[in-house]
Design a protein around this motif. Structure first.
Motif, PDB file in Angstrom:
ATOM      1  N   LYS A   9       0.749  -1.191  -0.031  1.00  0.00           N
ATOM      2  CA  LYS A   9      -0.063  -0.169   0.083  1.00  0.00           C
ATOM      3  C   LYS A   9       0.889   1.246   0.083  1.00  0.00           C
ATOM      4  CE  LYS A   9      -2.753  -1.036   3.458  1.00  0.00           C
ATOM      5  NZ  LYS A   9      -3.870  -0.761   4.327  1.00  0.00           N
ATOM      6  N   ARG A  10       1.775   1.342   0.858  1.00  0.00           N
ATOM      7  CA  ARG A  10       2.847   2.370   1.004  1.00  0.00           C
ATOM      8  C   ARG A  10       3.466   2.679  -0.622  1.00  0.00           C
ATOM      9  NH1 ARG A  10       6.095   1.305   6.426  1.00  0.00           N
ATOM     10  NH2 ARG A  10       4.159   1.083   7.674  1.00  0.00           N
ATOM     11  N   THR A  11       3.919   1.423  -1.056  1.00  0.00           N
ATOM     12  CA  THR A  11       4.585   1.631  -2.309  1.00  0.00           C
ATOM     13  C   THR A  11       3.753   2.249  -3.561  1.00  0.00           C
ATOM     14  OG1 THR A  11       6.313  -0.022  -1.868  1.00  0.00           O
ATOM     15  CG2 THR A  11       5.754   0.477  -4.134  1.00  0.00           C
ATOM     16  N   PHE A  12       2.635   1.638  -3.536  1.00  0.00           N
ATOM     17  CA  PHE A  12       1.538   1.955  -4.405  1.00  0.00           C
ATOM     18  C   PHE A  12       1.106   3.575  -4.412  1.00  0.00           C
ATOM     19  CE2 PHE A  12      -0.014  -2.661  -5.298  1.00  0.00           C
ATOM     20  CZ  PHE A  12       0.649  -2.663  -6.379  1.00  0.00           C
ATOM     21  N   THR A  13       0.833   4.055  -3.200  1.00  0.00           N
ATOM     22  CA  THR A  13       0.548   5.244  -2.635  1.00  0.00           C
ATOM     23  C   THR A  13       1.725   6.211  -3.131  1.00  0.00           C
ATOM     24  OG1 THR A  13      -0.947   4.525  -1.062  1.00  0.00           O
ATOM     25  CG2 THR A  13      -0.274   6.654  -1.043  1.00  0.00           C
ATOM     26  N   SER A  14       2.753   5.872  -2.782  1.00  0.00           N
ATOM     27  CA  SER A  14       4.213   6.652  -3.077  1.00  0.00           C
ATOM     28  C   SER A  14       4.312   6.838  -4.466  1.00  0.00           C
ATOM     29  CB  SER A  14       5.224   6.147  -2.290  1.00  0.00           C
ATOM     30  OG  SER A  14       5.820   5.105  -2.962  1.00  0.00           O
ATOM     31  N   GLN A  15       3.793   6.029  -5.420  1.00  0.00           N
ATOM     32  CA  GLN A  15       3.942   6.193  -6.914  1.00  0.00           C
ATOM     33  C   GLN A  15       2.800   6.849  -7.436  1.00  0.00           C
ATOM     34  OE1 GLN A  15       4.466   1.768  -7.618  1.00  0.00           O
ATOM     35  NE2 GLN A  15       6.421   1.752  -6.951  1.00  0.00           N
ATOM     36  N   GLY A  16       1.771   7.217  -6.758  1.00  0.00           N
ATOM     37  CA  GLY A  16       0.788   8.030  -7.257  1.00  0.00           C
ATOM     38  C   GLY A  16      -0.358   7.382  -7.475  1.00  0.00           C
ATOM     39  N   PHE A  17      -0.497   5.884  -7.181  1.00  0.00           N
ATOM     40  CA  PHE A  17      -1.857   5.196  -7.383  1.00  0.00           C
ATOM     41  C   PHE A  17      -2.752   5.777  -6.462  1.00  0.00           C
ATOM     42  CE2 PHE A  17       1.284   2.489  -9.389  1.00  0.00           C
ATOM     43  CZ  PHE A  17       0.512   1.946 -10.645  1.00  0.00           C
ATOM     44  N   GLY A  18      -3.993   5.550  -6.582  1.00  0.00           N
ATOM     45  CA  GLY A  18      -5.091   6.073  -5.726  1.00  0.00           C
ATOM     46  C   GLY A  18      -6.470   5.400  -6.185  1.00  0.00           C
ATOM     47  N   PRO A  19      -7.380   6.136  -5.435  1.00  0.00           N
ATOM     48  CA  PRO A  19      -8.877   5.736  -5.835  1.00  0.00           C
ATOM     49  C   PRO A  19      -9.133   5.640  -7.246  1.00  0.00           C
ATOM     50  CG  PRO A  19      -8.872   6.894  -3.704  1.00  0.00           C
ATOM     51  CD  PRO A  19      -7.328   7.023  -4.371  1.00  0.00           C
ATOM     52  N   GLY A  20      -9.737   4.676  -7.877  1.00  0.00           N
ATOM     53  CA  GLY A  20     -10.125   4.826  -9.433  1.00  0.00           C
ATOM     54  C   GLY A  20      -9.123   3.825 -10.383  1.00  0.00           C
ATOM     55  N   ASP A  21      -7.670   3.936  -9.717  1.00  0.00           N
ATOM     56  CA  ASP A  21      -6.934   3.357 -10.802  1.00  0.00           C
ATOM     57  C   ASP A  21      -7.174   1.771 -11.008  1.00  0.00           C
ATOM     58  OD1 ASP A  21      -4.823   5.214 -11.703  1.00  0.00           O
ATOM     59  OD2 ASP A  21      -4.229   5.354  -9.509  1.00  0.00           O
ATOM     60  N   ARG A  22      -7.015   1.389 -12.202  1.00  0.00           N
ATOM     61  CA  ARG A  22      -7.291  -0.015 -12.547  1.00  0.00           C
ATOM     62  C   ARG A  22      -5.785  -0.501 -12.982  1.00  0.00           C
ATOM     63  NH1 ARG A  22     -10.222   3.519 -14.392  1.00  0.00           N
ATOM     64  NH2 ARG A  22      -9.335   3.877 -16.324  1.00  0.00           N
ATOM     65  N   VAL A  23      -5.444  -1.549 -12.424  1.00  0.00           N
ATOM     66  CA  VAL A  23      -4.007  -2.240 -12.471  1.00  0.00           C
ATOM     67  C   VAL A  23      -3.992  -3.590 -12.870  1.00  0.00           C
ATOM     68  CG1 VAL A  23      -1.691  -2.583 -11.295  1.00  0.00           C
ATOM     69  CG2 VAL A  23      -3.164  -0.558 -10.645  1.00  0.00           C
ATOM     70  N   VAL A  24      -3.316  -3.846 -13.948  1.00  0.00           N
ATOM     71  CA  VAL A  24      -3.402  -5.273 -14.379  1.00  0.00           C
ATOM     72  C   VAL A  24      -1.981  -6.004 -13.974  1.00  0.00           C
ATOM     73  CG1 VAL A  24      -2.811  -6.863 -16.412  1.00  0.00           C
ATOM     74  CG2 VAL A  24      -4.300  -4.726 -16.717  1.00  0.00           C
ATOM     75  N   VAL A  25      -2.165  -6.918 -13.118  1.00  0.00           N
ATOM     76  CA  VAL A  25      -1.013  -7.572 -12.291  1.00  0.00           C
ATOM     77  C   VAL A  25      -0.741  -8.771 -13.195  1.00  0.00           C
ATOM     78  CG1 VAL A  25      -0.423  -8.991 -10.207  1.00  0.00           C
ATOM     79  CG2 VAL A  25      -1.987  -6.772 -10.039  1.00  0.00           C
TER      80      VAL A  25
END
Length: 451
Positions: free
Chosen positions: A124-140
């Motif tokens: 969570k910390r990493t994603f948030t620090s990279q600018g991801f947030g509510p509404g983002d859609r991420v392919v893993v």
């Protein structure tokens, strides 16, 4: 400039003195927890005549033996009748996981639900620090099997408000991009390059797609490879470093080193003899210790675990993003370091030579290399095979010159051996799909030592 966001601002921006005190508190608790709850560590401390109460700070970890992946394998079935590293009863085990097993029998790990939450907090910390947030859609594009990475990323997304598209592989249809318009993809450099090529063949330029960020991990890579990937996709490319052992470090928006979640995992960098810590800024072996909050339980914990990766502590100063947790360089696998004429080089050094920008007018980026013994006892031959976009149009001499200039840039001893003809480099250029690893199952092995 957009507002910088945090998952746990109090912890992430904690002053260095306060953070060091928290680390020492958790080192003491974790060591005592290990002695009371882990069969392996109870025997380990007793056998080495160490009283857990003597460990009061992270510096005291120097007095403790270092363990490795083999230590874990030798203390689980079939070597033993019991999983000696398991440190909770089965009633507290939420899931069981194994490593990939590429370097031997898979290592077993046991996670409580709280372990899951702590792992997810790191992502969570990493994603948030990279600018991801509510509404983002991420392919893993990572395995959803026994490995923990993809699963913990998905759990992390829940609290951020991100939507996950769990493809598992980067071979998904291009329609996934056009239909769901994801804003990010998690994968490794080569998977994302191949995906970009497939998109182009179907008439979709990656830089014109909905993708705003790429997150790469799973293996070390050359910065030149990252730069090329960023150019192709037209967005920032962030690095992450995670493992079943629980590292989970990641780059923030500054993209200049990976933040270590120091409240959850302690990382020391040791000298080659594994006896002392090296100074910040010096390369050494990365050794991690699980850190538990006081009162917490843990399914499997590790103390002084040799990751078999090398890294550098880049800084412990406050980052421009506001976070105070230390930053390290992209770790490199010790197993991918090779020695010629008393000089080491890593797979990443070869990759750097491949991805010189001018080369990418002719190459796909796919490569493999083999080391052989020469006719003379002290002679080494390295064959580098490079995949061309079109072999008939490739300027071989330009590619060779760029590769050699990059490869020898910081290795004068290797360059001298090359000039003395005790170290030879042979180039082999192929068409698409003709490299040897395409015929092999599993993850491509980029450098093979056949000496």
């Amino acid at each position: 400039m957009s507002e910088i966001k945090y998952t746990n601002q109090e912890i992430e921006m904690m002053g260095r003195n306060e953070l060091d005190e928290l680390v020492d508190e958790r080192v003491k608790y974790t060591v005592n927890y290990a002695y009371k709850n882990s069969p392996f560590y109870r025997k380990w401390f007793d056998r080495n005549s160490i009283n857990p109460s003597d460990i009061q700070s992270h510096e005291d970890l120097l007095h403790l033996p270092i363990i490795s992946g083999d230590t874990i394998r030798h203390n689980q079935p079939p070597e033993t009748n019991y999983f000696e590293f398991k440190s909770v009863g089965w009633e507290d085990v939420f899931t069981v996981h194994e490593t990939s097993g590429t370097s031997g029998v898979p290592k077993s790990f046991f996670l409580t639900w709280k372990d899951w939450e702590r792992f997810a907090e790191k992502y969570k910390r990493t994603f948030t620090s990279q600018g991801f947030g509510p509404g983002d859609r991420v392919v893993v594009c990572a395995s959803y099997g026994m490995n923990v990475g993809a699963n913990t990323m998905t759990l992390a997304a829940r609290d951020i408000g991100m939507s996950i598209i769990p493809e598992g592989k980067c071979t998904f249809p291009v329609r996934v991009i056009t239909s769901y318009e994801p804003t990010g993809i998690v994968g490794n450099v080569f998977k994302l390059l191949r995906l970009a090529n497939r998109m182009k063949k179907e008439g979709l330029e990656p830089s014109d797609s909905s993708i705003e960020r790429l997150v790469v991990g799973g293996e070390s890579f050359a910065e030149e490879a990252r730069d090329y990937l960023s150019e192709i996709w037209g967005c920032n490319v962030f690095n992450t470093y995670g493992s079943t052992e629980g590292t989970m470090c990641g780059e923030c928006s500054e993209i200049n080193g990976l933040h270590v979640p120091e409240d959850f995992v302690h990382l020391d960098v040791y000298d080659p003899n594994m006896k002392e810590f090296v100074n910040d800024g010096e390369c050494g072996r990365s050794v991690l210790t699980t850190l538990l909050p006081v009162g917490a339980k843990c399914g499997t914990l590790l103390i002084n675990y040799d990751t078999e990766d090398t890294t550098i502590v880049r800084t412990r100063q406050k980052c421009s993003c506001g976070r105070t947790h230390m930053k390290i360089d992209n770790p490199q696998r010790e197993a991918e370091t090779f020695w010629v004429r008393g000089t080491p080089f890593n797979r990443v050094d070869i990759e750097r030579g491949v991805f010189q920008r001018e080369n990418m007018e002719y190459l796909t980026g796919e490569y493999e290399s083999f080391l052989y013994s020469g006719n003379d006892e002290d002679e080494t031959i390295m064959r580098v095979s490079l995949e061309c976009i079109d072999p008939k149009k490739c300027d071989y001499e330009v590619v060779k010159e760029n590769f050699l200039k990059s490869f020898f840039h910081h290795k004068p001893a290797l360059e001298q051996a090359y000039l003395d003809e005790t170290f030879s480099i042979i180039f082999n250029f192929t068409g698409p799909g003709e490299l040897e690893f395409y015929r092999m199952k599993g993850r491509p092995k980029r450098v093979v030592d056949r000496r």
